[in-house]
Design a protein around this motif. Structure first.
Motif, PDB file in Angstrom:
ATOM      1  N   ASP A   9       0.827  -1.218   0.000  1.00 32.81           N
ATOM      2  CA  ASP A   9       0.000   0.000   0.000  1.00 32.81           C
ATOM      3  C   ASP A   9       0.858   1.264   0.000  1.00 32.81           C
ATOM      4  N   GLN A  12       2.568   1.585  -3.472  1.00 34.67           N
ATOM      5  CA  GLN A  12       1.622   1.972  -4.521  1.00 34.67           C
ATOM      6  C   GLN A  12       1.148   3.411  -4.350  1.00 34.67           C
ATOM      7  N   ASN A  13       0.906   3.838  -3.123  1.00 35.88           N
ATOM      8  CA  ASN A  13       0.528   5.238  -2.882  1.00 35.88           C
ATOM      9  C   ASN A  13       1.638   6.190  -3.320  1.00 35.88           C
ATOM     10  N   HIS A  14       2.867   5.824  -3.027  1.00 36.99           N
ATOM     11  CA  HIS A  14       4.018   6.631  -3.452  1.00 36.99           C
ATOM     12  C   HIS A  14       4.068   6.722  -4.978  1.00 36.99           C
ATOM     13  N   VAL A  16       1.580   6.304  -7.167  1.00 37.49           N
ATOM     14  CA  VAL A  16       0.436   7.076  -7.674  1.00 37.49           C
ATOM     15  C   VAL A  16       0.660   8.569  -7.465  1.00 37.49           C
ATOM     16  N   GLN A  17       1.149   8.947  -6.286  1.00 37.09           N
ATOM     17  CA  GLN A  17       1.413  10.362  -5.989  1.00 37.09           C
ATOM     18  C   GLN A  17       2.445  10.960  -6.932  1.00 37.09           C
ATOM     19  N   ASN A  18       3.307  10.125  -7.478  1.00 37.22           N
ATOM     20  CA  ASN A  18       4.365  10.589  -8.368  1.00 37.22           C
ATOM     21  C   ASN A  18       4.085  10.242  -9.831  1.00 37.22           C
ATOM     22  N   ASN A  19       2.823   9.936 -10.125  1.00 32.67           N
ATOM     23  CA  ASN A  19       2.378   9.649 -11.492  1.00 32.67           C
ATOM     24  C   ASN A  19       3.173   8.531 -12.163  1.00 32.67           C
TER      25      ASN A  19
END
Length: 110
Positions: A9, A12-14, A16-19
């Motif tokens: 998690d 994946q959050n990292h 997504v935050q960095n496109n």
């Protein structure tokens, strides 16, 4: 397994935050006295990363040996258990200096 899901998690959050489109590598730090078993961790990762952004990622683990400091004579030494005695004065109950770590060191994304 819950630790592995939490790491996934966070990674994946990292991403997504960095496109990012994909996670190619994750490096973990694992102390020998962290309570996390390397073999179980890797087995869990192999199952849990299926159909995630980490599916093809390289999972690296930097193993950190346990090191203690005698509270009596101040000698620093490697530990194999919490109950190891000081090799100099034979005192027990060392202060743990390292070896309890369990953390994400780096995440490589593209």
């Amino acid at each position: 397994m819950s630790l592995v899901y939490r790491i996934i998690d966070i990674a994946q959050n990292h991403a997504v935050q960095n496109n990012a489109m994909k996670i190619t590598k994750i490096v973990l730090t694992l102390g020998s006295m962290s309570g996390v078993m390397y073999e179980s961790l890797m087995f869990s990762f192999n199952i849990a990363i299926q159909k995630t952004m980490l599916e093809e990622a390289e999972i690296c683990v930097d193993k950190i040996p346990a090191k203690g400091k005698c509270q009596h004579c101040q000698h620093e030494y490697l530990l194999s258990s919490l109950y190891d005695e000081c090799p100099i004065c034979r005192s027990k109950n060392p202060l743990i200096l390292q070896g309890k770590e369990f953390a994400i060191s780096s995440i490589t994304i593209i």
